[in-house]
Design a protein around this motif. Sequence first.
Motif, PDB file in Angstrom:
ATOM      1  N   SER A 154      32.275  28.933 -20.398  1.00 41.68           N
ATOM      2  CA  SER A 154      31.500  27.949 -19.789  1.00 41.68           C
ATOM      3  C   SER A 154      31.968  28.043 -18.320  1.00 41.68           C
ATOM      4  O   SER A 154      32.978  28.439 -18.182  1.00 41.68           O
ATOM      5  CB  SER A 154      30.891  27.012 -20.381  1.00 41.68           C
ATOM      6  N   THR A 196      20.148  27.550 -21.885  1.00 41.95           N
ATOM      7  CA  THR A 196      22.063  27.439 -21.451  1.00 41.95           C
ATOM      8  C   THR A 196      22.689  26.696 -20.690  1.00 41.95           C
ATOM      9  O   THR A 196      23.285  27.105 -20.200  1.00 41.95           O
ATOM     10  CB  THR A 196      22.094  29.230 -20.522  1.00 41.95           C
ATOM     11  N   GLU A 197      22.138  25.951 -19.774  1.00 48.03           N
ATOM     12  CA  GLU A 197      22.480  24.996 -18.583  1.00 48.03           C
ATOM     13  C   GLU A 197      22.177  23.297 -19.263  1.00 48.03           C
ATOM     14  O   GLU A 197      21.284  23.242 -19.752  1.00 48.03           O
ATOM     15  CB  GLU A 197      21.610  25.204 -17.041  1.00 48.03           C
ATOM     16  N   ILE A 241      26.679  25.622 -17.547  1.00 44.87           N
ATOM     17  CA  ILE A 241      26.151  27.063 -17.755  1.00 44.87           C
ATOM     18  C   ILE A 241      27.121  26.834 -19.458  1.00 44.87           C
ATOM     19  O   ILE A 241      28.290  27.693 -18.828  1.00 44.87           O
ATOM     20  CB  ILE A 241      26.086  27.893 -17.362  1.00 44.87           C
TER      21      ILE A 241
END
Length: 836
Positions: free
Chosen positions: A794, A12-13, A94
Amino acid sequence: MTSLAVLPLANTESLGAVRKTFEFARIQSNTDWILPIVAFLVIGLFVRAMYRRDSVDLPAPLRWLLTLLRTAVFLGLLVLYLQPQWRAEQENTIHSRVLVLADTSLSMGMLDVDDADAGSPKTRAQQVVSLLDASPLLDVLRKTHDVEVFRFDDRLYRDDRVSLKKLGDGPAPSQQGADAADGPGEDVPPAPDWNAFLQPSGTETRLGQALAQLIQEERNAPISGVLVFTDGGQNAGLSPDVALQLAKEARFPIFPVGLGTDRQPTNIRVADLLAPERAYPGDRYTVTGLIQAQGMAGREVSVQLLARDSESGEPGTGDLLETQKVTLGEGSEVLPVRFEVSPDQAGRRTLVLRVEPVSGDRNPDDNMREAEVEVVDRKTRVLLLAGGPTREYQFLRNLLYRDDSVELDVLLQTAQEGISQESDRLLDDFPTTREEMFVYDCVVAFDPDWQALGASQVDLLETWVADQAGGLIVVAGPVYTGRTVGGWVQDPAMAPIRALYPVEFARRFSGIDAAPHGSRDPWPLQFTREGLEAEFLWLDDTEVGSRATWESFPGVYGYTPLRGAKDGATVLARFSDPQTATGGEQPVYFAWHFYASGRVFFIGSGEMWRLRGLDEKYFEQFYTKLIRHVSRGRLLRGSSRGVMLVGRDRYLIGDTVEVQAYRLTNAQLDPLEAPSVTLQVVAPSGGVQNVVLQADTARAGSFVGQFAVLQEGDYRLELPIPESEDERLSRRIMVRIPQLERENPQRNDALLESLANGARVDDNQPGVYYVGTEELLATPPGKPPLTELLKDRSRTSIVPVAVSKDWQTRFLIVMMAVLCGLLFVEWLIRRLARLA
């Protein structure tokens, strides 16, 4: 559940470009400059004053040169003190995430077909599969978010999920197998097999519990929303109100998508078909079909009973035996339909119960069930062994003697010479030869004096149970089982007898009195889940009726204290007096286990005759079913070259079936030596699954394995025997859907709408509930598109990566060289100028 090649968990990064910045490590704020600068200025003034005094005789340019050289050295020391360095930094993003939660309970496998619908019907699960596989939904979501798909039924499958990265942040999953071959060096993950991943299999729907667990575990992540595909079933677990409270605290909006119809489906089905496992030519037996209907109250239907040879014919076919007209009841009422059948020849017969087609029936595939009956042209040989003429023994002796399907032999160890007993044969001693022992199918032992048997007789009994699949019922009593000193329970020579029992007796001098205990008041039996499901203990045609009968039974007075059940044994019931508990568990009263190919059943005291207080038929039904159960290994031997055993005949969808092939032999009738054998499992749909049974190293010729049942209906197990001319072992088991998933299969709009409204984040924006996958894609007037509601959450941050160590090393070397050079030049000038 078919295994799924799940994609690697999405990272997710997202890391941006690396940038370098120059800094002084000792300077954290502007005030950190003051003291070093002041110190340097003071030292500089001191150097200037010193050289004005020492070099007064030198020319002015030379005096200033020496001052600058010394000042440059201190400036270099100042720079070293400030620790200059280059630091690399990276922008870390993220990604916003969308969590997709898909219901995989059994109700999702139902068809919702309207009478006017002319298209190809899809189950609720198939609708979700089509949406994820063929629609642009996932690609649209992945333009902004990472997407993670979870499944749930009676639990949340947290570790079995599909994770999809945001588009543009890595290789996308290929939609076709050929895509991965376009570039030999590319690492392209496979496309998800949604059909396998979303296969309905759960026996319960714990919607509230799944949501609560997911929100609790993800509450610190940038979650844009939770998309839930379900029919709204909530029949177990936590209330959805708990999940709503957690969602509001974490500010997670929930967007339910309701599947199925909001009406109770009109359907008629054969819920079960109950028939004896074994019958005899000319003896009538009863076949009971359980018919369940919804939305058809008052309708009259025709129920047919057919029969065919088990070795031939197609499923659902056979010769018509009888037809009955029945009127359907209200709601989901189960209606029993009974047929009397009189077999006329030996062999395996398949009975078919079928409901003739009815208009409005939404799922005609469940209008038929089959059961297999073995018609054997021989009687069950039973040996009653009793240490004394107890009531239990006398009632059972009279019952079996009057049963035309039983041939009864009796050995009463305390009988006087010349005594008369109601039996086909009265024995004076326990069998001593294989020919005498191996004719029996079942031995019922009422508190026997095992020490009266010789060593060879004990070995013969053990061999009969283990190798010949004999059935043994052992009833504990106060005389011989309870003898604490000198009894067979403590006798080392009786170890083979104790090994047969499914329970462990108290050790000598253990402090636990091994004698049977009693109570002044009767205590009902406390059945375990396995005991409630064991059909050979049912006192009624249905589990519900049997449970009610056992609950009305006042109970028993005595029990035998034990250390507990053996490993691998199944405890079916316990003595319920709370004062008798040891180690947090009540004493074992009913237990059974496989002993090699045989079955041994333990009863804690001889008090089942008390069932006659309710009705005489219950005592008869209890022992008749129990004797049939423990004798099944011998009665159902399909071949002289082995036996195939399963735990029980009826399973629920999702259960694991454990199979044991015992005493398989080769062509020379020696134990088969092979690493494995292959079992063929024929599912109700006709598909064949090969299951490998691995060799049991503890027993020559034995093989064990297991498989899961995922379809409703009859499974046929076929085991071809190696080194034979198509000789095989055959068994049949029945798989049922739990009633819990059938009671209310309609879509629960009220619950799903409350989830949407209760978890909304913006008070100005009402919660959105989408009815069906079509509405989710089409977004009708009044409901905004899902993509507008799923905000980008995000997060971006600057993450220090590392300090350049190589640059620091080179800088220190250069600085040391420069400082040494400055000091050398200063020293040389002073020497030439003849300064002290």
